[in-house]
Scaffold this active site. Structure first.
Site, short mmCIF file in Angstrom:
data_model
loop_
_atom_site.label_atom_id
_atom_site.label_comp_id
_atom_site.label_asym_id
_atom_site.label_seq_id
_atom_site.Cartn_x
_atom_site.Cartn_y
_atom_site.Cartn_z
N PHE A 15 0.83 -1.21 0.00
CA PHE A 15 0.00 0.00 0.00
C PHE A 15 0.87 1.27 0.00
CE2 PHE A 15 -2.34 2.73 3.32
CZ PHE A 15 -2.98 3.52 2.37
N THR A 40 3.78 -10.99 -0.92
CA THR A 40 2.89 -11.74 -0.03
C THR A 40 1.46 -11.41 -0.46
OG1 THR A 40 2.59 -9.94 1.55
CG2 THR A 40 4.52 -11.38 1.87
N THR A 134 5.87 2.96 12.64
CA THR A 134 4.49 3.30 12.97
C THR A 134 4.39 3.98 14.34
OG1 THR A 134 2.41 2.25 13.62
CG2 THR A 134 4.34 0.90 13.80
N ASP A 135 3.31 4.74 14.53
CA ASP A 135 3.07 5.34 15.86
C ASP A 135 2.67 4.28 16.89
OD1 ASP A 135 0.52 4.76 14.89
OD2 ASP A 135 -0.33 6.73 15.35
N GLU A 136 2.34 3.06 16.42
CA GLU A 136 1.84 2.05 17.36
C GLU A 136 2.93 1.59 18.34
OE1 GLU A 136 -0.86 -0.84 15.66
OE2 GLU A 136 -1.31 0.48 13.98
N TYR A 159 2.19 -7.05 16.49
CA TYR A 159 2.64 -6.19 15.39
C TYR A 159 3.49 -5.04 15.91
CZ TYR A 159 2.40 -2.27 12.07
OH TYR A 159 2.72 -1.21 11.26
N LYS A 163 7.53 -4.11 15.35
CA LYS A 163 8.00 -2.85 14.76
C LYS A 163 8.90 -2.11 15.75
CE LYS A 163 7.15 -1.17 11.31
NZ LYS A 163 7.75 -1.27 9.94
N LYS A 198 -7.98 -3.69 5.99
CA LYS A 198 -7.85 -2.57 6.92
C LYS A 198 -9.17 -1.81 6.89
CE LYS A 198 -3.38 -3.35 7.63
NZ LYS A 198 -2.26 -2.65 7.09
N ARG A 223 -8.35 6.80 16.18
CA ARG A 223 -7.17 6.72 15.32
C ARG A 223 -6.96 8.08 14.66
NH1 ARG A 223 -6.70 2.97 18.07
NH2 ARG A 223 -6.29 0.79 17.55
N PRO A 291 -8.52 -8.40 20.86
CA PRO A 291 -7.85 -8.53 22.16
C PRO A 291 -6.75 -7.47 22.31
CG PRO A 291 -7.73 -10.59 20.89
CD PRO A 291 -8.32 -9.56 19.99
P1 NAD Z 1 1.36 -3.57 3.32
O1 NAD Z 1 1.06 -4.79 4.12
O2 NAD Z 1 0.34 -3.02 2.41
O3 NAD Z 1 2.66 -3.84 2.42
C1 NAD Z 1 3.78 -4.53 2.89
C2 NAD Z 1 4.60 -4.99 1.69
O4 NAD Z 1 5.75 -5.69 2.20
C3 NAD Z 1 3.86 -5.94 0.75
O5 NAD Z 1 4.06 -5.55 -0.60
C4 NAD Z 1 4.49 -7.29 1.03
O6 NAD Z 1 4.50 -8.16 -0.09
C5 NAD Z 1 5.90 -6.89 1.43
N1 NAD Z 1 6.54 -7.90 2.29
C6 NAD Z 1 5.99 -8.50 3.39
N2 NAD Z 1 6.85 -9.41 3.89
C7 NAD Z 1 7.98 -9.36 3.11
C8 NAD Z 1 9.22 -10.05 3.12
N3 NAD Z 1 9.48 -10.99 4.05
N4 NAD Z 1 10.15 -9.74 2.18
C9 NAD Z 1 9.88 -8.79 1.25
N5 NAD Z 1 8.71 -8.13 1.16
C10 NAD Z 1 7.78 -8.41 2.09
O7 NAD Z 1 1.86 -2.49 4.39
P2 NAD Z 1 1.72 -0.90 4.38
O8 NAD Z 1 0.46 -0.54 5.06
O9 NAD Z 1 2.03 -0.39 3.04
O10 NAD Z 1 2.92 -0.53 5.37
C11 NAD Z 1 4.24 -0.31 4.87
C12 NAD Z 1 5.15 0.07 6.04
O11 NAD Z 1 4.65 1.26 6.67
C13 NAD Z 1 5.22 -1.00 7.13
O12 NAD Z 1 6.55 -1.06 7.58
C14 NAD Z 1 4.28 -0.48 8.22
O13 NAD Z 1 4.70 -0.92 9.48
C15 NAD Z 1 4.46 1.02 8.06
N6 NAD Z 1 3.29 1.84 8.47
C16 NAD Z 1 2.03 1.55 8.00
C17 NAD Z 1 0.96 2.36 8.37
C18 NAD Z 1 -0.44 2.12 7.85
O14 NAD Z 1 -1.38 2.80 8.27
N7 NAD Z 1 -0.63 1.21 6.90
C19 NAD Z 1 1.16 3.43 9.25
C20 NAD Z 1 2.46 3.68 9.71
C21 NAD Z 1 3.52 2.88 9.31
P1 TYD Z 2 -6.91 -1.03 11.26
O1 TYD Z 2 -7.23 -0.46 9.93
O2 TYD Z 2 -6.73 -2.51 11.39
O3 TYD Z 2 -5.61 -0.25 11.81
P2 TYD Z 2 -4.87 -0.29 13.26
O4 TYD Z 2 -5.46 -1.36 14.10
O5 TYD Z 2 -3.45 -0.59 12.90
O6 TYD Z 2 -5.08 1.05 13.86
O7 TYD Z 2 -8.05 -0.60 12.29
C1 TYD Z 2 -8.38 0.75 12.55
C2 TYD Z 2 -9.37 0.77 13.68
O8 TYD Z 2 -10.60 0.16 13.26
C3 TYD Z 2 -8.93 -0.02 14.91
O9 TYD Z 2 -9.37 0.65 16.10
C4 TYD Z 2 -9.65 -1.35 14.77
C5 TYD Z 2 -10.95 -0.96 14.08
N1 TYD Z 2 -11.52 -2.02 13.20
C6 TYD Z 2 -12.85 -2.40 13.36
O10 TYD Z 2 -13.60 -1.90 14.25
N2 TYD Z 2 -13.35 -3.40 12.55
C7 TYD Z 2 -12.59 -3.98 11.58
O11 TYD Z 2 -13.08 -4.88 10.88
C8 TYD Z 2 -11.23 -3.55 11.41
C9 TYD Z 2 -10.33 -4.18 10.36
C10 TYD Z 2 -10.74 -2.56 12.24
#
Ligand code: NAD
Ligand code: TYD
Length: 353
Positions: A15, A40, A134-136, A159, A163, A198, A223, A291
């Site tokens: 993404f 993946t 991530t902020d998590e 998760y 991280k 998500k 969030r 959980p």
């Molecule tokens: P995503 O799950 O959409 O993409 C992850 C990518 O990594 C995929 O293309 C997957 O194929 C690849 N990947 C997974 N395991 C792998 C491996 N072993 N070797 C090579 N490639 C591999 O994730 P995203 O939401 O795009 O997040 C990207 C980064 O940003 C992550 O490090 C995540 O922790 C961080 N991040 C995400 C968010 C969010 O809201 N999505 C927020 C803050 C930080």
């Molecule tokens: P998510 O997109 O999984 O991000 P994160 O847990 O990393 O913040 O979830 C965002 C928020 O939405 C989180 O509080 C969990 C909630 N959520 C639901 O209530 N139902 C769902 O089916 C999903 C995927 C998330």
């Protein structure tokens, strides 16, 4: 004019990674961008269809858990920089299978750090290992307060623990081996090309298909949402202008309780699908809570704004509307990614819905 550089972007088929790859390939024609991805369930080369033919883009399918493959890749390309996004990224999946998260997020990151350390042993001039996090990692907030760059780490899900661990290793490699590094910690992203497990793309897809909207607990979790292209723009600024060894928080001061966001989304979807207002909200179904669900995340992004001048380009309502339009216009993309493995996951996660 930017000098020639070869940059490794990991997780570029995911993404956020696909937005970062697109931005760098288009904005910096003098750079060679190598996208490394294992593909993946979350990795999809269809995310990059519009730029895959460009001469400064190369794709390498590889697993960051394979240390030897990482070393070979660094030998092959002589990277100047790394922007590391590859990760297992979904909290719910981490609860089902923590070990996979440790392997990719911790071991995979350390493999990349080792490969960079070895390749750059003679000279680190102009080199940079940028770790995207991530902020998590900061844990969960109460009603008030924000995460700053000095907030103590307190990860609470498999998760976020993985991280946090990877962040610690990145800092340890700077301190111990002098590796030039930078880290950013961003809040929840939304926008195009997000895998529909998500919250936002899942709910758009379910509303479209008249399926239940599974809200965890009472929906009173908060969030802080940032448009993905603003995250990519922040990564660009930090990569080029960030101070080595520093951490930057990225966020848009945009907090939403889940249930309020879901109602806004339902309202937009009613309008887009020409439904009577209130129709989509009837799909809201309260389900068993996640959980250890973190109550509230909220980022203080003042440092990034005052030191590097970055700020978000969009208001949330505008970004959400754009996002809804994108998912409705890209039916084929959605169909391709919601087949296969995703269906097994969905059944396991939402058995009762
Ligand atoms: P995503 O799950 O959409 O993409 C992850 C990518 O990594 C995929 O293309 C997957 O194929 C690849 N990947 C997974 N395991 C792998 C491996 N072993 N070797 C090579 N490639 C591999 O994730 P995203 O939401 O795009 O997040 C990207 C980064 O940003 C992550 O490090 C995540 O922790 C961080 N991040 C995400 C968010 C969010 O809201 N999505 C927020 C803050 C930080
Ligand atoms: P998510 O997109 O999984 O991000 P994160 O847990 O990393 O913040 O979830 C965002 C928020 O939405 C989180 O509080 C969990 C909630 N959520 C639901 O209530 N139902 C769902 O089916 C999903 C995927 C998330």
């Amino acid at each position: 004019m930017h000098s020639m550089k070869t940059i490794l972007i990991t997780g570029g088929a995911g993404f956020i990674g696909s937005h970062v790859v697109r931005l760098f390939v288009n904005k910096y024609p003098a750079y060679t961008i190598v996208n490394l991805d294992k593909l993946t369930y979350a990795g999809n080369l269809e995310n990059l269809k519009d730029i895959e033919q460009l001469p400064n883009y190369i794709f390498e399918k590889a697993d960051i858990v394979d240390a030897e493959a990482m070393r070979e890749l660094f030998k092959k390309y002589h990277f100047d920089g790394v922007i590391h996004l590859a990760a297992e990224s979904h909290v719910d999946r981490s609860i089902l299978n923590p070990l996979e998260f440790i392997m990719t997020n911790v071991v995979g990151t350390v493999n990349l750090l080792n490969a960079a350390k070895e390749a750059w042993a003679e000279n680190t001039d102009g080199k940079l290992f940028y770790h995207v996090s991530t902020d998590e990692v900061y844990g969960s907030l109460g009603e008030t307060g924000f995460f700053t760059e000095t907030t103590a780490y307190d990860p609470r899900s498999p998760y976020s623990a993985s991280k946090a661990s990877s962040d610690h290793f990145v800092r340890a490699y700077e301190n111990t081996y002098g590796l030039p590094v930078v880290i950013s910690n961003c809040s929840n992203n939304y926008g195009s090309y997000q895998f529909p497990e998500k919250l936002i793309p899942l709910f758009i897809n379910n509303i479209k298909n008249n399926k239940p909207l599974p809200v965890y607990g009472k929906g009173d979790y908060t969030r802080d949402w940032l448009f993905v292209e603003d995250h990519a723009a922040a990564i660009d600024v930090i990569y080029h202008e960030g101070k080595h060894g520093e951490t930057y928080n990225i966020g848009g001061f945009n907090e939403w309780q889940n249930i309020d966001l879901i109602h806004l989304l339902c309202k937009i979807m009613d309008r887009k699908l020409s439904r009577v207002e209130g129709t989509s909200a009837q799909l809201i179904t309260y389900v068993k809570d996640r959980p250890g669900h973190d109550k509230r995340y909220a980022i203080d992004a003042t440092k990034l704004n005052t030191e590097l001048g970055w700020k978000p380009s969009l208001q949330f309502e505008e970004g959400l509307e754009k996002t809804v339009d994108w998912y409705l216009e890209n039916e084929e993309w959605l169909q391709h990614v919601t087949s296969g493995e995703y269906l097994n996951y969905y059944k396991k996660q939402y058995d009762t819905v």
